[in-house]
Design an enzyme around this catalytic site. Structure first.
Site, PDB file in Angstrom:
ATOM      1  N   GLY A 140       0.831  -0.935  -0.230  1.00 33.20           N
ATOM      2  CA  GLY A 140      -0.010   0.068  -0.259  1.00 33.20           C
ATOM      3  C   GLY A 140       0.581   1.549   0.101  1.00 33.20           C
ATOM      4  N   GLY A 167       0.373   1.198   7.100  1.00 33.68           N
ATOM      5  CA  GLY A 167       0.210   1.342   8.391  1.00 33.68           C
ATOM      6  C   GLY A 167       0.384  -0.037   7.928  1.00 33.68           C
ATOM      7  N   GLU A 221       9.794  -2.514   4.210  1.00 27.12           N
ATOM      8  CA  GLU A 221      10.378  -1.833   2.960  1.00 27.12           C
ATOM      9  C   GLU A 221      11.058  -2.617   2.426  1.00 27.12           C
ATOM     10  OE1 GLU A 221       9.635   0.956   3.535  1.00 27.12           O
ATOM     11  OE2 GLU A 221      10.329   1.436   6.378  1.00 27.12           O
TER      12      GLU A 221
END
Ligand code: ZN
Length: 210
Positions: A18, A23, A94
């Site tokens: 996203g 979140g 990440e």
């Protein structure tokens, strides 16, 4: 006829994705805590490029944190797993910061029977897919796509807006530029802006057209 015995471990790939401020890291931390509660053998990685808040911890925007091993290349995961061969679940934050080699590495680990749960951006600040995430989204057994709230219109946001001195960043700017709320905000498709006009002037300047 002899039935072939099923593999004793079933690998599974989960991608949490996203835009920024959706979140993703919070969801990753929640899954890590669940695995810890279930007493699973886990290992957690984060890329060395992301030093926004901490060098050795995965930290969400709302300041929840957990200790992670910092690596610069996907291949390093294998070396760490050799030291911890009983690892059941591999967590990775990440994902978009890793080079596309990470796709092969994670895919192989899943085939070998590991569970892999990785979080990362699906699109860069220009709205173009990050290669590593895009490939892994296609290969994943499970995808958790989160959305944020657009800072302009308060509708559902799927994109990350980069702002340089409060103005939309140039389309030719570097793709990787770690930063938090100072230079990024979540936006919907309609409110997301990439500064193509100035970029084209800049390009022409570079080429000596002006
Ligand atoms: Zn909007």
């Amino acid at each position: 006829m002899v039935k072939s015995s099923p593999p004793n471990k079933k690998g599974k790939l989960t991608i949490i994705t996203g835009p920024m401020f959706a979140g993703k890291t919070e969801e990753l931390l929640r899954q890590i805590r669940r695995a810890q509660y279930a007493q699973k053998k886990i290992i957690i990685f984060k890329p060395s490029l992301d030093n926004r808040y901490s060098e050795t911890e995965i930290t969400s925007h709302i300041n929840n944190k957990i200790t992670a091993i910092v690596i610069s290349k996907g291949e390093e995961i294998r070396a760490h797993l050799k030291k911890k061969p009983k690892t059941e679940i591999i967590f990775l934050d990440e994902l978009h910061f890793f080079d596309p080699e990470i796709v092969k590495v994670l895919n192989k680990l899943v085939k070998q029977g590991h569970q892999v749960i990785a979080a990362g951006l699906d699109q860069d600040f220009r709205g173009r897919p990050f290669k590593s995430t895009a490939f892994l989204l296609a290969l994943a057994e499970k995808v958790v796509k989160l959305t944020a709230i657009c800072r302009v219109c308060n509708e559902e946001a799927t994109m990350s807006q980069r702002l340089i001195s409060s103005r939309p960043a140039l389309v030719t700017d570097p793709v990787i530029l770690p930063g938090g709320e100072k230079i990024y905000e979540a936006r919907c498709r309609s409110c997301h802006v990439v500064n193509k006009l100035i970029a084209s002037v800049g390009e022409k300047l570079k080429k000596g057209i002006y």
